[in-house]
Design a protein around this motif. Structure first.
Motif, mmCIF file in Angstrom:
data_model
loop_
_atom_site.group_PDB
_atom_site.id
_atom_site.type_symbol
_atom_site.label_atom_id
_atom_site.label_comp_id
_atom_site.label_asym_id
_atom_site.label_seq_id
_atom_site.Cartn_x
_atom_site.Cartn_y
_atom_site.Cartn_z
ATOM 1 N N PHE A 274 20.059 -80.578 101.224
ATOM 2 C CA PHE A 274 19.875 -80.599 102.675
ATOM 3 C C PHE A 274 19.715 -79.186 103.239
ATOM 4 O O PHE A 274 19.603 -79.013 104.443
ATOM 5 C CB PHE A 274 21.062 -81.275 103.350
ATOM 6 C CG PHE A 274 21.399 -82.623 102.770
ATOM 7 C CD1 PHE A 274 20.505 -83.676 102.843
ATOM 8 C CD2 PHE A 274 22.610 -82.838 102.131
ATOM 9 C CE1 PHE A 274 20.800 -84.911 102.301
ATOM 10 C CE2 PHE A 274 22.919 -84.075 101.589
ATOM 11 C CZ PHE A 274 22.013 -85.106 101.663
ATOM 12 N N MET A 275 19.722 -78.172 102.384
ATOM 13 C CA MET A 275 19.673 -76.787 102.829
ATOM 14 C C MET A 275 18.251 -76.334 103.112
ATOM 15 O O MET A 275 17.304 -76.764 102.460
ATOM 16 C CB MET A 275 20.305 -75.864 101.779
ATOM 17 C CG MET A 275 21.790 -76.054 101.586
ATOM 18 S SD MET A 275 22.400 -75.189 100.112
ATOM 19 C CE MET A 275 21.757 -73.539 100.391
ATOM 20 N N SER A 276 18.116 -75.440 104.092
ATOM 21 C CA SER A 276 16.820 -74.820 104.364
ATOM 22 C C SER A 276 16.845 -73.331 104.092
ATOM 23 O O SER A 276 15.794 -72.685 104.086
ATOM 24 C CB SER A 276 16.410 -75.063 105.822
ATOM 25 O OG SER A 276 17.335 -74.461 106.698
ATOM 26 N N GLY A 277 18.035 -72.762 103.877
ATOM 27 C CA GLY A 277 18.117 -71.333 103.611
ATOM 28 C C GLY A 277 19.546 -70.881 103.433
ATOM 29 O O GLY A 277 20.498 -71.652 103.597
ATOM 30 N N VAL A 278 19.679 -69.607 103.084
ATOM 31 C CA VAL A 278 20.980 -68.976 102.907
ATOM 32 C C VAL A 278 21.026 -67.726 103.776
ATOM 33 O O VAL A 278 20.133 -66.871 103.692
ATOM 34 C CB VAL A 278 21.241 -68.597 101.431
ATOM 35 C CG1 VAL A 278 22.598 -67.915 101.291
ATOM 36 C CG2 VAL A 278 21.161 -69.824 100.536
ATOM 37 N N CYS A 279 22.045 -67.633 104.640
ATOM 38 C CA CYS A 279 22.197 -66.487 105.533
ATOM 39 C C CYS A 279 23.169 -65.490 104.918
ATOM 40 O O CYS A 279 24.288 -65.856 104.559
ATOM 41 C CB CYS A 279 22.716 -66.938 106.897
ATOM 42 S SG CYS A 279 21.783 -68.291 107.622
ATOM 43 N N LYS A 280 22.743 -64.238 104.832
ATOM 44 C CA LYS A 280 23.576 -63.189 104.253
ATOM 45 C C LYS A 280 24.104 -62.303 105.378
ATOM 46 O O LYS A 280 23.353 -61.534 105.985
ATOM 47 C CB LYS A 280 22.775 -62.365 103.253
ATOM 48 C CG LYS A 280 22.200 -63.182 102.094
ATOM 49 C CD LYS A 280 21.475 -62.291 101.094
ATOM 50 C CE LYS A 280 20.324 -61.563 101.735
ATOM 51 N NZ LYS A 280 19.582 -60.717 100.765
ATOM 52 N N VAL A 281 25.400 -62.431 105.651
ATOM 53 C CA VAL A 281 26.039 -61.655 106.706
ATOM 54 C C VAL A 281 26.756 -60.468 106.069
ATOM 55 O O VAL A 281 27.384 -60.607 105.010
ATOM 56 C CB VAL A 281 27.036 -62.522 107.497
ATOM 57 C CG1 VAL A 281 27.637 -61.736 108.663
ATOM 58 C CG2 VAL A 281 26.352 -63.790 108.000
ATOM 59 N N ASN A 282 26.660 -59.311 106.737
ATOM 60 C CA ASN A 282 27.292 -58.083 106.215
ATOM 61 C C ASN A 282 26.852 -57.792 104.787
ATOM 62 O O ASN A 282 27.675 -57.641 103.872
ATOM 63 C CB ASN A 282 28.821 -58.177 106.299
ATOM 64 C CG ASN A 282 29.325 -58.297 107.713
ATOM 65 O OD1 ASN A 282 28.674 -57.840 108.649
ATOM 66 N ND2 ASN A 282 30.475 -58.939 107.888
ATOM 67 N N ASN A 283 25.542 -57.746 104.613
ATOM 68 C CA ASN A 283 24.954 -57.424 103.306
ATOM 69 C C ASN A 283 25.406 -58.369 102.200
ATOM 70 O O ASN A 283 25.588 -57.962 101.045
ATOM 71 C CB ASN A 283 25.285 -55.980 102.924
ATOM 72 C CG ASN A 283 24.666 -54.965 103.868
ATOM 73 O OD1 ASN A 283 23.520 -55.141 104.298
ATOM 74 N ND2 ASN A 283 25.408 -53.925 104.205
ATOM 75 N N GLY A 284 25.583 -59.644 102.561
ATOM 76 C CA GLY A 284 25.914 -60.639 101.553
ATOM 77 C C GLY A 284 27.389 -60.835 101.309
ATOM 78 O O GLY A 284 27.773 -61.666 100.473
ATOM 79 N N GLU A 285 28.260 -60.103 102.040
ATOM 80 C CA GLU A 285 29.703 -60.298 101.880
ATOM 81 C C GLU A 285 30.121 -61.695 102.342
ATOM 82 O O GLU A 285 31.115 -62.241 101.876
ATOM 83 C CB GLU A 285 30.478 -59.236 102.668
ATOM 84 C CG GLU A 285 30.299 -57.817 102.131
ATOM 85 C CD GLU A 285 31.070 -56.810 102.949
ATOM 86 O OE1 GLU A 285 31.836 -57.234 103.840
ATOM 87 O OE2 GLU A 285 30.907 -55.596 102.709
#
Length: 356
Positions: A274-285
């Motif tokens: 069901f995913m459309s993407g992955v959000c990387k906050v704080n350089n992936g932390e």
């Protein structure tokens, strides 16, 4: 805050953030908590409790409401965020002059036949713009952010993030209509396992999807943090039950990656499809799994859901119309009143962020 509910018009709220480490400002007024770094930009944080003359306390789920007033962006520290709610203008009254006390309050919303009162705050009367300008000073990072946004050079996505267990998920803000507390749920016989039932949302029957069941996660009892995220599926309002709503977050589009094919094909749990993407906050932390509402249900499941959606509470049959005397001119019917909540620019309602 405390035992009272306050709200801002959603139009001035840009984000809702979790509280992280704040850098204190020397010799600042008591209500100025300091500066918060948001995407490498300094954001002044004001304590709303202190500004309203309330007793100081440390709440467990404190949030920062990021509001914009006359081009200046400010963070307001609140105890917690309750809902993002649409209410009809007809239930909003001006604040009585005796009760207003100052310019902080704009009006009062009376919900549930007046049993629930929400104080709507006036951001312009509450925030001292000269004071905020002094705190920010000539910070180049802040000026750069304002200039980039005004010129449209930074493409951003805004999303509502929420938790299921320890995992954080998100919907794009354009897919979300409102966020409500979980009320009474009526179970439906022979409904799919992920359909929790239906609920009454201001007179409209709204089906509820239990996202834990949909993702084949372990069931969990609802508590005071449980929320319903109202989205639109195939033209029908639908509620998504989640453990907890976390933030309304803005982030650069470049930090959102499409779901890697290996994730969709691997055994990472039912949620991956069901995913459309992955959000990387704080350089992936911090990673947020971005969900696509279109992918939540199959065509067959959507058709089944449509049969549950959109109904209203049964009304008594209309009284028979009396016969008109001969020769009487027909009366012109008054135009019917529009629905309380519509999504057009001419909406007769107000959308608010409600905090406690």
């Amino acid at each position: 805050m405390g035992d009272e509910e306050y709200a801002f018009d959603i139009g001035v709220v840009k984000e809702i953030l979790r509280l992280t480490e704040i850098t204190a400002v020397p010799n600042a007024p008591a209500h100025v908590r300091g500066l918060l770094t948001v995407r490498s930009v300094l954001l002044p944080i004001l304590d709303l409790r202190t500004m309203l003359g309330l007793e100081e306390t440390e709440a467990e789920d404190q949030r920062v409401l990021v509001v914009e007033v006359n081009g200046l962006t400010v963070g307001l520290l609140v105890d917690k965020v309750n809902e993002v709610l649409r209410v009809p203008v007809s239930v909003i009254d001006d604040t009585p002059k005796l009760a207003a006390g100052g310019q902080e309050l704009r009006s009062v919303a009376q919900l549930d036949d007046g049993k629930r009162l929400i104080l709507i705050l006036n951001e312009r009367g509450l925030i001292d713009l000269d004071e905020v300008s002094t705190i920010v000073g000539d910070n180049k990072d802040t000026k750069s952010l304002v200039e980039e946004r005004s010129e449209g050079t930074v493409e951003e996505k805004q999303m509502v993030t929420f938790y299921l267990g320890d995992e954080e998920y998100g919907f794009e803000i354009t897919q979300v209509q409102e966020i409500n507390r979980l009320g009474d749920v009526t179970r439906l016989p022979k409904a799919p396992s992920f359909v929790a039932g239906v609920t009454n949302l201001r007179g409209q029957v709204v089906p509820l999807i239990n996202l834990r069941q949909r993702f084949n996660l372990e069931d969990k009892e609802a508590d005071d943090r449980t929320r319903i995220i109202i989205i639109e599926l195939s033209g029908h309002r639908t509620g998504i039950i989640v453990d907890q709503v976390n933030e309304v977050l803005r982030m650069p589009a470049k930090d959102i990656e499409t779901t890697p094919s290996i994730v969709n094909s691997s055994q990472q749990g039912e949620s991956s499809e069901f995913m459309s993407g992955v959000c990387k906050v704080n350089n992936g932390e911090r990673m947020i799994l971005l969900m696509d509402t279109v992918k939540l249900l199959s065509i067959h499941e959507t058709q089944a859901l449509e049969s549950m959606a959109g109904g209203t509470a049964k009304q008594p049959p209309p009284k028979p119309k009396p016969e008109k005397p001969a020769g009487e001119a027909p009366k012109v019917a008054a135009p019917s009143k529009p629905p309380e909540m519509v999504t057009t620019p001419e909406d007769d309602g107000l959308e608010m962020v409600i905090e406690e």
